[in-house]
Enzyme design. Sequence first.
Site, PDB file in Angstrom:
ATOM      1  N   SER A 220      30.376  47.648  39.219  1.00 45.76           N
ATOM      2  CA  SER A 220      31.531  48.357  38.660  1.00 45.76           C
ATOM      3  C   SER A 220      31.469  48.533  37.143  1.00 45.76           C
ATOM      4  O   SER A 220      32.183  49.354  36.593  1.00 45.76           O
ATOM      5  CB  SER A 220      32.827  47.646  39.040  1.00 45.76           C
ATOM      6  OG  SER A 220      32.891  46.384  38.418  1.00 45.76           O
TER       7      SER A 220
ATOM      8  N   HIS B 124      35.797  43.529  33.720  1.00 46.99           N
ATOM      9  CA  HIS B 124      36.113  44.931  33.451  1.00 46.99           C
ATOM     10  C   HIS B 124      36.533  45.120  31.999  1.00 46.99           C
ATOM     11  O   HIS B 124      36.790  44.155  31.289  1.00 46.99           O
ATOM     12  CB  HIS B 124      37.208  45.440  34.384  1.00 46.99           C
ATOM     13  CG  HIS B 124      36.708  45.764  35.761  1.00 46.99           C
ATOM     14  ND1 HIS B 124      37.551  46.120  36.778  1.00 46.99           N
ATOM     15  CD2 HIS B 124      35.459  45.800  36.279  1.00 46.99           C
ATOM     16  CE1 HIS B 124      36.834  46.352  37.879  1.00 46.99           C
ATOM     17  NE2 HIS B 124      35.569  46.158  37.585  1.00 46.99           N
TER      18      HIS B 124
ATOM     19  N   ASP C 259      42.494  49.427  37.309  1.00 47.60           N
ATOM     20  CA  ASP C 259      42.481  48.254  38.193  1.00 47.60           C
ATOM     21  C   ASP C 259      43.830  47.892  38.802  1.00 47.60           C
ATOM     22  O   ASP C 259      43.945  46.837  39.424  1.00 47.60           O
ATOM     23  CB  ASP C 259      41.965  47.033  37.419  1.00 47.60           C
ATOM     24  CG  ASP C 259      40.488  47.131  37.105  1.00 47.60           C
ATOM     25  OD1 ASP C 259      39.802  47.946  37.741  1.00 47.60           O
ATOM     26  OD2 ASP C 259      40.026  46.383  36.223  1.00 47.60           O
TER      27      ASP C 259
END
Length: 153
Positions: free
Chosen positions: A40, A80, A106
């Site tokens: 990701s 992230h 998210d």
Amino acid sequence: QLYYQVLNFAMIVSSALMIWKGLIVVTGSESPIVVVLSGSMEPAFHRGDLLFLTNFHDDPIRAGEIVVFKVEGRDIPIVHRVIKIHEKENGNIKFLTKGDNNEVDDRGLYKEGQNWLEKKDVVGRARGFLPYVGMVTIIMNDYPKFKVCRLIL
């Protein structure tokens, strides 16, 4: 000889634990080293990259920074990037994250009803990395038989 082997093994394990606890104190992070488990965050980080984290509470979180956070109900931390900061009048900061390789933010990963993360959710912030060093961890998690074979040998 068995006694010395057991003693040697105990010393190795205790040394590793002392080093880990020392890293926790120095970095301020409950988990100073993590492995990237998904794609990701590509191209910034790839699956298997080993990240070094710090988590000093006096440092403000900024947009663009890469954080590792835990969400209630999920055991594995997520790596992230912070994309938005929301600062309240009382000084509390909330922020939104997104994987570089993901299409959407998210909010779908957060617990139900949660739209922003808070500083208490942060495990650490990425300060450095070693590419693909964590692949051993991924292999051991993906293939449990490999772990058993490694323990036997």
